[in-house]
Design an enzyme around this catalytic site. Sequence first.
Site, PDB file in Angstrom:
ATOM      1  CG  ASP A  22      -3.394  -4.455  -9.219  1.00  0.00           C
ATOM      2  OD1 ASP A  22      -4.226  -5.225  -8.730  1.00  0.00           O
ATOM      3  OD2 ASP A  22      -2.760  -3.640  -8.515  1.00  0.00           O
ATOM      4  CE  LYS A  58      -1.031  -7.430  -8.568  1.00  0.00           C
ATOM      5  NZ  LYS A  58      -2.472  -7.742  -8.551  1.00  0.00           N
TER       6      LYS A  58
END
Length: 452
Positions: free
Chosen positions: A172, A132
Amino acid sequence: MAKQTKAQELVAKFMAGLIRRNPGEAEFHQAVQEVADSVMPFILEHPPYAKAKVLERLTEPDRAIIFRVSWQDDKGEVHVERGYRVQFSNTIGPYKGGLRFHPTVTLSVMKFLGFEQIFKNSLTTLPMGGAKGGSNFDPKGKSDNEVMRFCQSFMTELHKHIGKDMDVPAGDIGVGGREIGFLFGHYKRLQNEFTGAITGKGLTFGGSHIRTEATGYGCVYFVHEMLKTRKADVKGKKVVVSGSGNVAQYAAEKVLQMGGKVLAMSDSGGFVYDKSGINEEKLEYIKELKNVKRGRLESYARKFKGAKFHKGQRPWGVPCDIALPCATQNEISGEEAQTLIKNGVIAVAEGANMPTTLEGVHAFHDAKVLFAPGKAANAGGVAVSGLEQSQNSLRLMWSREEVDMRLQQIMKEIHTQCARYGARDGYIHYVDGANIAGFKKVADAMIAYGVV
Ligand code: NDP
């Protein structure tokens, strides 16, 4: 019972060590706690995992890259933000996971998301590791040029650490089609090659059909599978969705397509309750408002008669059959979970990552509510990202119908895996099922590699 107590003791000891090594990282602690609670009894039953210290190794990222991102606004003023890429595990495939641009981004948030991504990606059945990244940069209120300059500066460092076989970021929170375009455009320029090193790309430059819709659609496909276990379906159900971004919009769209009624949606300013239902036309208004005008949901209540905006509040007090938290982490507290239960909720599926607190999760389990954790329910997004990588490698593009069919199959398979490892006493514990199924595949590969 004795095994349960032994597992709890081991989890407590393990968590004490983890907290000592990662001080102040509350979100990361929470995400690990949930996984450790699920997998420790399984580890006890399978000593090779304990001997190889799989859980200890899996909770230490392969590496965490932190970098400075300087950029200039339209007035020429210089700003300095922090960029991150946490490459957690490439045990079963190249690192894969989104980029988040939001002021709440910290190392702890990046680590919790990267850690969760390992299990989610494992569940998809595709060969993808977990990662991430992102920045505390806030795209809200910035011009397109400012966002472009930030993305280019961010990519100037990030490109050294990613690649189609190494690490493949996606979007995201705060990173949608516009940002992906800027990021990929700069990556391509710096590398002087066109490879699928980023997913979520536009359809004219290597993107996949259904990627935009995948997380929201996949979440509702998962709800469909859960309801089937109780001989029910989405048709006619009252649904509350939090958020009004990418995941929320397409979760709402699929609910409408399946005959459900969407009563509420939200953004960081509050929630809108529309008792006559947010239908297709009203949803189009929200899409335009959020994706093009980048406006506030508050204006919905001014536009549509009978709708009411509740400033600064979350939507969980609205009675519903299905709740789909699709905004951000920790947005359903224990108390809010109790309210949903009292109002008769049947199913809760996490479109967002870790939107339910541990207290909330326990409340849903105690009440035998069908509860799908994000790593299962929102895995459709990364699954179609994986399919985008496949299409890029093949240098061809599958039809919308083909990708949608594959997405439905993957969500069904994730449900099957959850049921295989989480069913007990007539109730499917989806959290345990997802954690154990995701863990097992990665753990077996780690053991095959020896101590690395
Ligand atoms: P978007 O940026 O498109 O939308 C986020 C939505 O959540 C917006 O409505 C935003 O409100 C709201 N929101 C963000 N932060 C907060 C906050 N602190 N409090 C209240 N509301 C907030 O993001 P996505 O839809 O892509 O992501 C939503 C969630 O889904 C995240 O948890 C993400 O990690 C997860 N997810 C996303 C995937 C994807 O494919 N996009 C894949 C898997 C998971 P506002 O408009 O006011 O900012």
